[in-house]
Scaffold this motif. Structure first.
Motif, PDB file in Angstrom:
ATOM      1  N   ASP A  12      34.532  34.622  45.133  1.00 26.91           N
ATOM      2  CA  ASP A  12      34.619  34.888  46.755  1.00 26.91           C
ATOM      3  C   ASP A  12      33.265  34.653  47.297  1.00 26.91           C
ATOM      4  OD1 ASP A  12      35.340  35.849  49.098  1.00 26.91           O
ATOM      5  OD2 ASP A  12      36.605  37.264  48.143  1.00 26.91           O
ATOM      6  N   ALA A  13      33.329  34.629  48.387  1.00 25.07           N
ATOM      7  CA  ALA A  13      32.079  34.333  49.413  1.00 25.07           C
ATOM      8  C   ALA A  13      31.247  35.672  49.479  1.00 25.07           C
ATOM      9  CB  ALA A  13      32.335  33.686  50.725  1.00 25.07           C
ATOM     10  N   ASP A  14      32.181  36.917  49.615  1.00 27.92           N
ATOM     11  CA  ASP A  14      31.304  38.226  50.012  1.00 27.92           C
ATOM     12  C   ASP A  14      32.177  39.254  49.346  1.00 27.92           C
ATOM     13  OD1 ASP A  14      29.383  39.693  50.587  1.00 27.92           O
ATOM     14  OD2 ASP A  14      29.800  39.759  52.717  1.00 27.92           O
ATOM     15  N   PRO A  15      32.563  39.228  48.110  1.00 28.68           N
ATOM     16  CA  PRO A  15      33.407  40.556  47.935  1.00 28.68           C
ATOM     17  C   PRO A  15      32.787  41.693  47.751  1.00 28.68           C
ATOM     18  CG  PRO A  15      32.723  39.293  45.813  1.00 28.68           C
ATOM     19  CD  PRO A  15      32.255  38.503  47.307  1.00 28.68           C
ATOM     20  N   VAL A  16      33.672  42.733  47.537  1.00 26.61           N
ATOM     21  CA  VAL A  16      33.091  44.121  47.310  1.00 26.61           C
ATOM     22  C   VAL A  16      33.219  44.291  45.751  1.00 26.61           C
ATOM     23  CG1 VAL A  16      33.471  46.719  47.444  1.00 26.61           C
ATOM     24  CG2 VAL A  16      33.913  45.263  49.352  1.00 26.61           C
ATOM     25  N   LEU A  17      31.894  44.344  45.171  1.00 28.29           N
ATOM     26  CA  LEU A  17      32.003  44.321  43.603  1.00 28.29           C
ATOM     27  C   LEU A  17      32.107  45.817  43.214  1.00 28.29           C
ATOM     28  CD1 LEU A  17      28.680  42.161  42.892  1.00 28.29           C
ATOM     29  CD2 LEU A  17      30.956  41.491  43.068  1.00 28.29           C
ATOM     30  N   LEU A  18      32.971  46.017  42.392  1.00 32.44           N
ATOM     31  CA  LEU A  18      33.453  47.184  41.556  1.00 32.44           C
ATOM     32  C   LEU A  18      32.906  46.939  40.030  1.00 32.44           C
ATOM     33  CD1 LEU A  18      34.527  50.332  41.517  1.00 32.44           C
ATOM     34  CD2 LEU A  18      36.539  48.964  40.847  1.00 32.44           C
ATOM     35  N   VAL A  19      31.565  47.774  39.965  1.00 31.45           N
ATOM     36  CA  VAL A  19      30.931  47.459  38.780  1.00 31.45           C
ATOM     37  C   VAL A  19      31.448  48.713  37.901  1.00 31.45           C
ATOM     38  CG1 VAL A  19      28.734  47.503  37.440  1.00 31.45           C
ATOM     39  CG2 VAL A  19      28.888  46.187  39.810  1.00 31.45           C
ATOM     40  N   MET A  20      31.949  48.332  36.521  1.00 30.49           N
ATOM     41  CA  MET A  20      32.474  49.234  35.441  1.00 30.49           C
ATOM     42  C   MET A  20      31.845  48.924  34.139  1.00 30.49           C
ATOM     43  SD  MET A  20      36.391  49.352  36.628  1.00 30.49           S
ATOM     44  CE  MET A  20      36.663  47.577  36.459  1.00 30.49           C
ATOM     45  N   PRO A  21      30.977  50.127  33.608  1.00 35.57           N
ATOM     46  CA  PRO A  21      30.397  49.989  32.270  1.00 35.57           C
ATOM     47  C   PRO A  21      31.750  50.019  31.492  1.00 35.57           C
ATOM     48  CG  PRO A  21      28.996  51.418  33.617  1.00 35.57           C
ATOM     49  CD  PRO A  21      30.437  51.139  34.560  1.00 35.57           C
ATOM     50  N   ALA A  22      31.582  49.121  30.252  1.00 32.15           N
ATOM     51  CA  ALA A  22      32.848  48.941  29.364  1.00 32.15           C
ATOM     52  C   ALA A  22      32.541  50.207  28.278  1.00 32.15           C
ATOM     53  CB  ALA A  22      32.797  47.710  28.880  1.00 32.15           C
ATOM     54  N   ASP A  23      31.744  51.198  28.579  1.00 33.69           N
ATOM     55  CA  ASP A  23      31.739  52.399  27.548  1.00 33.69           C
ATOM     56  C   ASP A  23      32.056  53.616  28.112  1.00 33.69           C
ATOM     57  OD1 ASP A  23      29.177  52.301  28.856  1.00 33.69           O
ATOM     58  OD2 ASP A  23      28.085  52.578  26.885  1.00 33.69           O
ATOM     59  N   HIS A  24      32.845  53.566  29.331  1.00 41.23           N
ATOM     60  CA  HIS A  24      33.157  54.927  29.915  1.00 41.23           C
ATOM     61  C   HIS A  24      34.472  55.155  29.586  1.00 41.23           C
ATOM     62  CE1 HIS A  24      29.652  54.873  33.200  1.00 41.23           C
ATOM     63  NE2 HIS A  24      29.162  54.733  31.929  1.00 41.23           N
ATOM     64  N   VAL A  25      34.673  56.656  29.464  1.00 43.53           N
ATOM     65  CA  VAL A  25      36.044  57.213  29.285  1.00 43.53           C
ATOM     66  C   VAL A  25      36.382  57.775  30.776  1.00 43.53           C
ATOM     67  CG1 VAL A  25      37.483  58.714  28.193  1.00 43.53           C
ATOM     68  CG2 VAL A  25      35.842  57.189  26.896  1.00 43.53           C
ATOM     69  N   ILE A  26      37.564  57.312  31.406  1.00 39.78           N
ATOM     70  CA  ILE A  26      38.186  57.801  32.361  1.00 39.78           C
ATOM     71  C   ILE A  26      39.412  58.227  32.325  1.00 39.78           C
ATOM     72  CG2 ILE A  26      38.700  57.214  35.039  1.00 39.78           C
ATOM     73  CD1 ILE A  26      36.178  55.614  35.129  1.00 39.78           C
ATOM     74  N   ARG A  27      39.745  59.374  32.313  1.00 46.20           N
ATOM     75  CA  ARG A  27      41.308  60.001  31.971  1.00 46.20           C
ATOM     76  C   ARG A  27      42.048  59.865  33.151  1.00 46.20           C
ATOM     77  NH1 ARG A  27      41.103  61.345  26.568  1.00 46.20           N
ATOM     78  NH2 ARG A  27      38.982  62.264  26.002  1.00 46.20           N
ATOM     79  N   ASP A  28      41.562  60.171  34.362  1.00 38.27           N
ATOM     80  CA  ASP A  28      42.134  60.300  35.593  1.00 38.27           C
ATOM     81  C   ASP A  28      42.322  59.212  36.620  1.00 38.27           C
ATOM     82  OD1 ASP A  28      43.646  61.193  37.950  1.00 38.27           O
ATOM     83  OD2 ASP A  28      42.093  62.611  38.516  1.00 38.27           O
ATOM     84  N   LEU A  29      42.990  57.974  35.948  1.00 36.26           N
ATOM     85  CA  LEU A  29      42.903  56.508  36.706  1.00 36.26           C
ATOM     86  C   LEU A  29      43.496  57.019  37.970  1.00 36.26           C
ATOM     87  CD1 LEU A  29      44.097  54.204  33.871  1.00 36.26           C
ATOM     88  CD2 LEU A  29      41.784  54.617  34.705  1.00 36.26           C
TER      89      LEU A  29
END
Length: 150
Positions: free
Chosen positions: A106-123
């Motif tokens: 995509d020409a100009d998306p909003v990037l959502l950067v997520m490290p693969a080693d985090h735990v997020i319980r409240d999705l």
């Protein structure tokens, strides 16, 4: 315009020994639940309904050594990506983000950067925070998310 998930799946397996090893770093392990850390990260936007549509597949940045197991884990979780960016050697977050940004279709998306080693319980809470940050991101701001550690 869309929300483009970027998964940073670096890591060399040196900090969580003996579970995590050089041949199988923590992001490729199922440490919390049935999914691996990578698979859980790839699934964090499932069902997201927000101000921007989510790109069909994430951009995943990983070490060249883990490309096949990364692709297989994403496929097994139903989150296959044809956009796996390979780092010849790990150089931390900023270069990985630069590679991901260059790989986005995509020409100009909003990037959502997520490290693969985090735990997020409240999705639902995580997704709500993402949506709340979109207006600022659209205005050109860098939006960060965090918690107070306990």
């Amino acid at each position: 315009m869309q929300l483009q998930p970027v998964i940073l799946s670096g890591g060399s397996g040196t900090r969580l020994w003996p579970l995590s090893r050089e041949q199988y770093p923590k992001q490729l392990l199922a440490l919390v639940g049935e999914d691996t850390m990578l698979q859980a990260t790839a699934g964090r936007l499932a069902g997201f309904v927000g101000q921007l549509p989510v790109a069909e597949a994430p951009v995943v940045v990983c070490n060249e050594e883990y490309r096949f197991v990364t692709a297989e884990q994403l496929r097994a979780a139903g989150r296959a990506s044809g956009n796996i960016v390979l780092e010849p050697t790990g150089r931390n977050t900023a270069p990985a983000l630069a590679l991901a940004a260059l790989a986005v279709v995509d020409a100009d998306p909003v990037l959502l950067v997520m490290p693969a080693d985090h735990v997020i319980r409240d999705l639902p809470g995580f997704q709500k925070a993402i949506d709340a940050g979109i207006p600022a991101a659209l205005g050109g701001a860098i939006v960060t998310f965090g918690i107070v550690p306990t």
